[in-house]
Design a protein around this motif. Sequence first.
Motif, PDB file in Angstrom:
ATOM      1  N   ILE A 217     -35.536  65.439  34.731  1.00 40.66           N
ATOM      2  CA  ILE A 217     -35.735  64.085  34.311  1.00 40.66           C
ATOM      3  C   ILE A 217     -34.621  63.550  33.511  1.00 40.66           C
ATOM      4  O   ILE A 217     -34.179  63.981  32.867  1.00 40.66           O
ATOM      5  N   TYR A 218     -34.370  62.285  33.988  1.00 40.14           N
ATOM      6  CA  TYR A 218     -33.045  61.518  33.267  1.00 40.14           C
ATOM      7  C   TYR A 218     -33.589  60.112  32.966  1.00 40.14           C
ATOM      8  O   TYR A 218     -33.408  59.433  33.900  1.00 40.14           O
ATOM      9  N   PRO A 219     -33.994  59.769  31.836  1.00 38.57           N
ATOM     10  CA  PRO A 219     -34.210  58.490  31.635  1.00 38.57           C
ATOM     11  C   PRO A 219     -33.238  57.646  30.949  1.00 38.57           C
ATOM     12  O   PRO A 219     -32.147  58.075  30.289  1.00 38.57           O
ATOM     13  N   ARG A 220     -32.932  56.415  31.457  1.00 39.96           N
ATOM     14  CA  ARG A 220     -31.563  55.556  30.912  1.00 39.96           C
ATOM     15  C   ARG A 220     -32.091  54.291  30.522  1.00 39.96           C
ATOM     16  O   ARG A 220     -32.504  53.384  31.118  1.00 39.96           O
ATOM     17  N   LEU A 221     -32.550  54.166  29.436  1.00 35.72           N
ATOM     18  CA  LEU A 221     -33.153  53.057  28.411  1.00 35.72           C
ATOM     19  C   LEU A 221     -31.862  52.458  27.593  1.00 35.72           C
ATOM     20  O   LEU A 221     -32.329  52.053  26.608  1.00 35.72           O
ATOM     21  N   GLY A 222     -30.938  52.189  28.572  1.00 34.92           N
ATOM     22  CA  GLY A 222     -30.000  51.281  28.206  1.00 34.92           C
ATOM     23  C   GLY A 222     -29.313  50.601  29.010  1.00 34.92           C
ATOM     24  O   GLY A 222     -29.409  50.850  30.287  1.00 34.92           O
ATOM     25  N   PRO A 223     -28.032  50.022  28.952  1.00 32.44           N
ATOM     26  CA  PRO A 223     -27.361  49.180  29.886  1.00 32.44           C
ATOM     27  C   PRO A 223     -26.526  50.034  30.820  1.00 32.44           C
ATOM     28  O   PRO A 223     -25.807  50.937  30.239  1.00 32.44           O
ATOM     29  N   THR A 224     -26.650  49.886  32.296  1.00 35.85           N
ATOM     30  CA  THR A 224     -25.655  50.366  33.078  1.00 35.85           C
ATOM     31  C   THR A 224     -25.401  49.148  34.232  1.00 35.85           C
ATOM     32  O   THR A 224     -26.257  48.302  34.322  1.00 35.85           O
ATOM     33  N   MET A 225     -24.212  49.541  35.073  1.00 37.77           N
ATOM     34  CA  MET A 225     -23.873  48.769  36.144  1.00 37.77           C
ATOM     35  C   MET A 225     -24.282  49.361  37.348  1.00 37.77           C
ATOM     36  O   MET A 225     -24.309  50.462  37.421  1.00 37.77           O
ATOM     37  N   GLU A 226     -24.398  48.521  38.517  1.00 35.80           N
ATOM     38  CA  GLU A 226     -24.548  49.305  39.818  1.00 35.80           C
ATOM     39  C   GLU A 226     -23.604  50.690  40.096  1.00 35.80           C
ATOM     40  O   GLU A 226     -24.010  51.646  40.728  1.00 35.80           O
ATOM     41  N   TRP A 227     -22.319  50.152  39.809  1.00 38.04           N
ATOM     42  CA  TRP A 227     -21.266  51.366  40.292  1.00 38.04           C
ATOM     43  C   TRP A 227     -21.560  52.393  39.496  1.00 38.04           C
ATOM     44  O   TRP A 227     -21.029  53.716  39.659  1.00 38.04           O
ATOM     45  N   ASP A 228     -21.880  52.569  38.320  1.00 37.27           N
ATOM     46  CA  ASP A 228     -22.301  53.678  37.442  1.00 37.27           C
ATOM     47  C   ASP A 228     -23.397  54.805  37.973  1.00 37.27           C
ATOM     48  O   ASP A 228     -23.273  56.065  37.921  1.00 37.27           O
ATOM     49  N   GLY A 259     -25.292  39.970  38.287  1.00 34.86           N
ATOM     50  CA  GLY A 259     -24.093  40.217  38.079  1.00 34.86           C
ATOM     51  C   GLY A 259     -23.904  41.657  38.086  1.00 34.86           C
ATOM     52  O   GLY A 259     -22.885  42.493  37.752  1.00 34.86           O
ATOM     53  N   PHE A 260     -24.710  42.400  39.186  1.00 30.80           N
ATOM     54  CA  PHE A 260     -24.785  44.037  39.253  1.00 30.80           C
ATOM     55  C   PHE A 260     -25.204  44.892  38.260  1.00 30.80           C
ATOM     56  O   PHE A 260     -24.728  46.249  38.215  1.00 30.80           O
ATOM     57  N   LYS A 261     -26.079  44.129  37.133  1.00 30.05           N
ATOM     58  CA  LYS A 261     -26.426  44.775  36.102  1.00 30.05           C
ATOM     59  C   LYS A 261     -27.794  45.639  36.526  1.00 30.05           C
ATOM     60  O   LYS A 261     -28.659  44.891  37.338  1.00 30.05           O
ATOM     61  N   ASN A 262     -28.028  46.872  36.039  1.00 28.39           N
ATOM     62  CA  ASN A 262     -29.267  47.438  36.365  1.00 28.39           C
ATOM     63  C   ASN A 262     -30.271  47.424  35.405  1.00 28.39           C
ATOM     64  O   ASN A 262     -29.889  47.009  33.986  1.00 28.39           O
ATOM     65  N   PRO A 263     -31.630  47.352  35.754  1.00 27.69           N
ATOM     66  CA  PRO A 263     -32.490  47.558  34.703  1.00 27.69           C
ATOM     67  C   PRO A 263     -32.910  48.907  34.096  1.00 27.69           C
ATOM     68  O   PRO A 263     -31.930  49.808  34.450  1.00 27.69           O
ATOM     69  N   LEU A 264     -33.513  48.822  33.088  1.00 28.84           N
ATOM     70  CA  LEU A 264     -33.895  50.416  32.650  1.00 28.84           C
ATOM     71  C   LEU A 264     -34.187  51.191  33.889  1.00 28.84           C
ATOM     72  O   LEU A 264     -35.259  50.694  34.763  1.00 28.84           O
ATOM     73  N   PHE A 265     -34.107  52.556  33.870  1.00 27.15           N
ATOM     74  CA  PHE A 265     -34.804  53.417  35.018  1.00 27.15           C
ATOM     75  C   PHE A 265     -34.941  54.606  34.499  1.00 27.15           C
ATOM     76  O   PHE A 265     -34.617  55.229  33.441  1.00 27.15           O
ATOM     77  N   VAL A 266     -35.601  55.269  35.530  1.00 28.21           N
ATOM     78  CA  VAL A 266     -35.856  56.929  35.130  1.00 28.21           C
ATOM     79  C   VAL A 266     -35.596  57.503  36.634  1.00 28.21           C
ATOM     80  O   VAL A 266     -35.836  57.454  37.626  1.00 28.21           O
ATOM     81  N   ALA A 267     -34.656  58.491  36.312  1.00 25.45           N
ATOM     82  CA  ALA A 267     -34.387  59.512  37.482  1.00 25.45           C
ATOM     83  C   ALA A 267     -35.333  60.713  37.292  1.00 25.45           C
ATOM     84  O   ALA A 267     -35.248  61.440  36.163  1.00 25.45           O
ATOM     85  N   ARG A 268     -35.754  61.093  38.535  1.00 28.06           N
ATOM     86  CA  ARG A 268     -36.913  62.274  38.503  1.00 28.06           C
ATOM     87  C   ARG A 268     -36.352  63.267  39.686  1.00 28.06           C
ATOM     88  O   ARG A 268     -36.017  62.835  40.861  1.00 28.06           O
ATOM     89  N   GLY A 269     -36.836  64.535  39.460  1.00 28.56           N
ATOM     90  CA  GLY A 269     -36.813  65.657  40.483  1.00 28.56           C
ATOM     91  C   GLY A 269     -38.040  65.531  41.059  1.00 28.56           C
ATOM     92  O   GLY A 269     -38.764  64.386  41.369  1.00 28.56           O
ATOM     93  N   GLN A 270     -38.526  66.572  41.633  1.00 27.80           N
ATOM     94  CA  GLN A 270     -39.871  66.528  42.544  1.00 27.80           C
ATOM     95  C   GLN A 270     -41.086  66.033  41.727  1.00 27.80           C
ATOM     96  O   GLN A 270     -41.680  66.974  40.721  1.00 27.80           O
ATOM     97  N   SER A 271     -41.651  65.321  41.972  1.00 33.20           N
ATOM     98  CA  SER A 271     -43.125  64.712  41.407  1.00 33.20           C
ATOM     99  C   SER A 271     -43.157  65.022  39.853  1.00 33.20           C
ATOM    100  O   SER A 271     -44.097  65.359  39.451  1.00 33.20           O
ATOM    101  N   THR A 272     -42.084  64.666  39.003  1.00 33.90           N
ATOM    102  CA  THR A 272     -41.972  64.729  37.808  1.00 33.90           C
ATOM    103  C   THR A 272     -42.806  63.432  37.124  1.00 33.90           C
ATOM    104  O   THR A 272     -42.604  62.140  37.268  1.00 33.90           O
TER     105      THR A 272
END
Length: 272
Positions: A217-228, A259-272
């Motif tokens: 699991i990888y949560p990103r609770l900070g600013p990122t852009m789409e190209w990131d 402006g191609f800014k992302n919201p906060l997100f979470v990246a997960r593996g299988q059914s995490t």
Amino acid sequence: MTPHGGLDYPALTENLRRIAHQAAREVMAVYQQDIEVRHKDDRSPVTDADIRAERVILQELARLAPNIPVIAEEAASEGDFPDVDDVFFLVDPLDGTKEFIHRNGEFTVNIALIVDRIPVIGVVYAPAKKRLFYGAGPGQAFEQNLDPTRDVDQTGAPAPRHIQTRPPPQAGLIAVASRSHRNPETDKFLQQFNVTEFVIAGSSLKFCLVATGEADIYPRLGPTMEWDTAAGHAVLNAAGGSVTKMDGEPLLYGKTETGFKNPLFVARGQST
């Protein structure tokens, strides 16, 4: 996966791997020298490696697919945002510039193809670690051990191997967090999971560690852009994982209204 508008996804993926390799050679040429650091208007650092790698990528994409617009980080920082429709490229020529400056190897070259707001092809190359990841649809995620000094035609390079996310281990999850941007909100969010180990990494490598099953699991609770995120997102999708907003809805691309800014997100593996 059904190709969109006659696009040959396998051939395009091979070409994007080649282009990422070419760009990485520019990055590593600068890496071997004294690194001159400048700052953009938003105070984020930029080096000659960012500029040289993006120049190569834009030139090659223009030859490969002249009718597909490209949103690239350094051009965007100068206000260059071409109009995009349902098909476009997202490019981060050097994700993890701080890691590059600190010479810890955790920086990546990133190229993604977006179709109907979804990253369908992604290439992430960490040249200092000789790890190239790519994804082009469900079950089509791979990692290749690739020395950036090798010829771009990759003659004699080790064959790519399939990668996939892993089921959540009963013993507990491995969480991966940003080396440069971990914050208290991230730690608080992860308290709801049975996390028994933390891995710290820079750049889009975090998506790839989840894609290979080295993390869950990888949560990103900070600013990122789409190209990131786009290229790593495509790799993780292809490996059986997911990237969602905090409300569980899919993270989408082409957000011109932000402006191609992302919201906060979470990246997960299988059914995490």
